[in-house]
Design a protein around this motif. Structure first.
Motif, short mmCIF file in Angstrom:
data_model
loop_
_atom_site.label_atom_id
_atom_site.label_comp_id
_atom_site.label_asym_id
_atom_site.label_seq_id
_atom_site.Cartn_x
_atom_site.Cartn_y
_atom_site.Cartn_z
N VAL A 81 7.45 5.15 -13.39
CA VAL A 81 6.50 5.97 -12.62
C VAL A 81 5.75 5.10 -11.61
N ALA A 82 5.35 3.90 -12.04
CA ALA A 82 4.64 3.00 -11.12
C ALA A 82 5.51 2.62 -9.93
N ASN A 85 5.68 5.57 -7.64
CA ASN A 85 4.43 5.73 -6.89
C ASN A 85 4.42 4.86 -5.64
N ALA A 88 6.26 6.69 -3.08
CA ALA A 88 5.47 7.84 -2.61
C ALA A 88 4.40 7.39 -1.61
N TYR A 89 3.69 6.31 -1.94
CA TYR A 89 2.64 5.82 -1.03
C TYR A 89 3.26 5.24 0.25
N GLN A 92 3.87 8.18 2.40
CA GLN A 92 2.62 8.67 2.97
C GLN A 92 2.16 7.78 4.13
N THR A 158 -3.53 1.32 0.89
CA THR A 158 -3.28 2.07 -0.35
C THR A 158 -1.86 1.81 -0.84
N TYR A 159 -0.93 1.73 0.09
CA TYR A 159 0.45 1.39 -0.28
C TYR A 159 0.52 0.00 -0.90
N SER A 162 -0.64 0.07 -4.45
CA SER A 162 0.32 0.65 -5.40
C SER A 162 1.32 -0.41 -5.86
N ARG A 166 1.88 -1.62 -9.73
CA ARG A 166 3.16 -1.76 -10.45
C ARG A 166 3.25 -3.12 -11.12
#
Length: 483
Positions: A81-82, A85, A88-89, A92, A158-159, A162, A166
């Protein structure tokens, strides 16, 4: 029209680069320059290889534990999941960065319409057509005050955070798998010890029962011997349950079934390498949770720039150029060209304090992230200090506990000899058995505590990220996503 375009271009050039993002300054570390010192602490010595650069394969010597850690890195769902993420970031950030550039779209449309005679101006039915082809830019914002750039910078930081999240998840996973494995091994050793002790208690009960039959041992002696047997059975059931639960916990962390043919090593063997402690300042560059908080702090700092830019006028451009004709065959003939240019300026005048509140909110969020960043440093400092204290004191405790076990073994052998030749009562012999069993249990649990404290110290220093010593990691800011 040309003069307006030139004026607008000059104004954009003059105002461009007026970034309203506050200059970032890394907050001072709210901890001492040195780790605590004293009788309880092992001295922190600098080393050629920092803990964060010491690969987990080099720190953990047990091949079975290495196998389980490797399997967890491939199968653990939290780590998966990490990693997702991060993607995902990253997406974004790419979405936000795209706003820095105009979006150009091509359009083509055609209309064919019949008008009945009673609605036609000529009194006869007519058929008309309308065709057009063009390229256009819709509502592209000129980023004169870096509002869009600030939002893009916020998404980028923010990326980056993340990625550190992780790394932090992986670091915790390596430590958790190691601690779960060591706990499982300790309970297995306690189970075997309890089995051996139960056999000794059964033999003692058999001898006491025989002595009671011939009148040498009293009913009290027989009851004490039976009590020891039942107590050992209780411990045996407890450790059997704990072994099963430990295996379940380990299976969850690994993400797949634990091989039944694992070749394990005793807890007393050399399972771990030494951990170089380094200096407190190293934590700021090594601990992923600290780096994560700093990236979030930078993101909130960029958000202030976007909130400030909202006070100033924003200019957006909409433009298109193409060709239009009432006949499809006339689309590209001379004189069919068309264009449209529509600049728009938006100047905030009254918004009931909404923009001011947004700016205040951004500043408050930055203050929150400063506090969280400082707290992460303090937490790291405390965890390393606890680990250094545990390293020194557990070594002393284990040495004393081994001597205590040896003393109880001598006491047990002497009590057994005196009991068998009739010098002492059965109570003295049973007391020696219980004390030896308790001392051996404590030795295993103390060894487990020492090993887990070393694993936690390795984690606190930022270790558990790379697989091999010297395998450098690339800072996230050097891996900016493309596209």
């Amino acid at each position: 029209m040309s003069k307006s375009l030139i004026s607008l271009a000059v104004a954009a050039f003059v105002l461009s680069g007026c970034s309203l993002i506050p200059d970032y300054k890394q907050p001072a570390a709210p901890v001492a320059a040195q780790y605590p010192q004293g009788p309880a602490y092992a001295p922190a010595q600098a080393a050629n290889v920092a803990a964060a650069e010491q690969g987990w394969r080099d720190f953990f010597h047990d091949p079975s534990l290495q196998q389980l850690i490797q399997s967890s890195l491939l199968n653990n769902r939290d780590l998966r999941v990490a990693a997702l993420n991060i993607q995902a970031y990253q997406a974004q950030y790419r979405i936000q960065r795209a706003d820095l550039f105009p979006a150009v779209s091509a359009t083509a449309d055609g209309t064919r319409q019949r008008t009945p005679a009673d609605l036609s101006r000529t009194g006869a039915a007519t058929v008309s057509g309308d065709y057009s082809v063009g390229l256009g830019i819709s509502a592209y914002e000129l980023d004169l005050f870096d509002r869009v750039q600030s939002l893009s910078q916020e998404a980028l930081q923010t990326y980056f955070s993340s990625e550190e999240a992780r790394r932090s998840t992986q670091l915790s996973l390596v430590a958790n798998v190691a601690n779960a494995y060591l706990t499982w091994r300790a309970d297995q050793e306690l189970y075997v010890l309890t089995q051996d002790t139960l056999k000794a208690y059964d033999e003692s009960l058999r001898l006491t029962s025989r002595s009671n039959e011939v009148g040498v041992a009293s009913a009290l002696d027989l009851s004490q011997a039976r009590t020891s047997v039942e107590s050992a059975k209780v411990s045996l059931a407890k450790y059997q349950r704990q072994i099963a639960q430990d295996l379940n916990s380990l299976t969850l962390l690994v993400g797949t079934s634990v091989p039944a043919d694992l070749t394990t090593q005793p807890l007393a063997s050399n399972l771990l390498a030494d951990v170089p402690a380094g200096l407190p300042s190293d934590l700021l560059q090594r601990r992923p949770d600290i780096l994560e908080q700093e990236y979030l702090l930078k993101a909130s700092n960029a958000d202030i720039g976007a909130a400030r830019a909202a006070f100033f006028p924003s200019i957006s451009l909409t433009a298109s150029a193409g060709t239009s004709s009432s006949q499809l065959s006339g689309l590209f003939k001379g004189g069919s060209g068309s264009w449209m240019f529509e600049p728009q300026i938006n100047l905030p005048i009254f918004n009931a304090g909404s923009l001011r509140a947004s700016l205040d909110y951004s500043k408050i969020q930055k203050d929150i992230h400063v506090a969280q960043y400082e707290k992460s440093i303090q937490t790291a400092f405390q965890e390393v200090s606890d680990g250094l204290a545990a390293r020194q004191t557990y070594q002393q405790q284990l040495t004393a506990q081994r001597d205590f076990v040896q003393a109880n073994q001598d006491y047990y052998r002497l009590a057994e000899r005196r009991y068998r030749i009739g010098i002492d009562s059965n109570l003295t012999f049973l007391d020696a058995q219980r004390q030896l069993f308790s001392a051996q249990q404590s030795l295993i649990t103390d060894r487990l505590a020492q090993l887990t404290s070393e694993v936690n110290l390795y984690k606190a220093l930022g270790g558990g990220w790379v697989e091999r010593t010297g395998q450098a990691t690339v800072p996230p800011e050097q891996v900016v996503p493309k596209g």
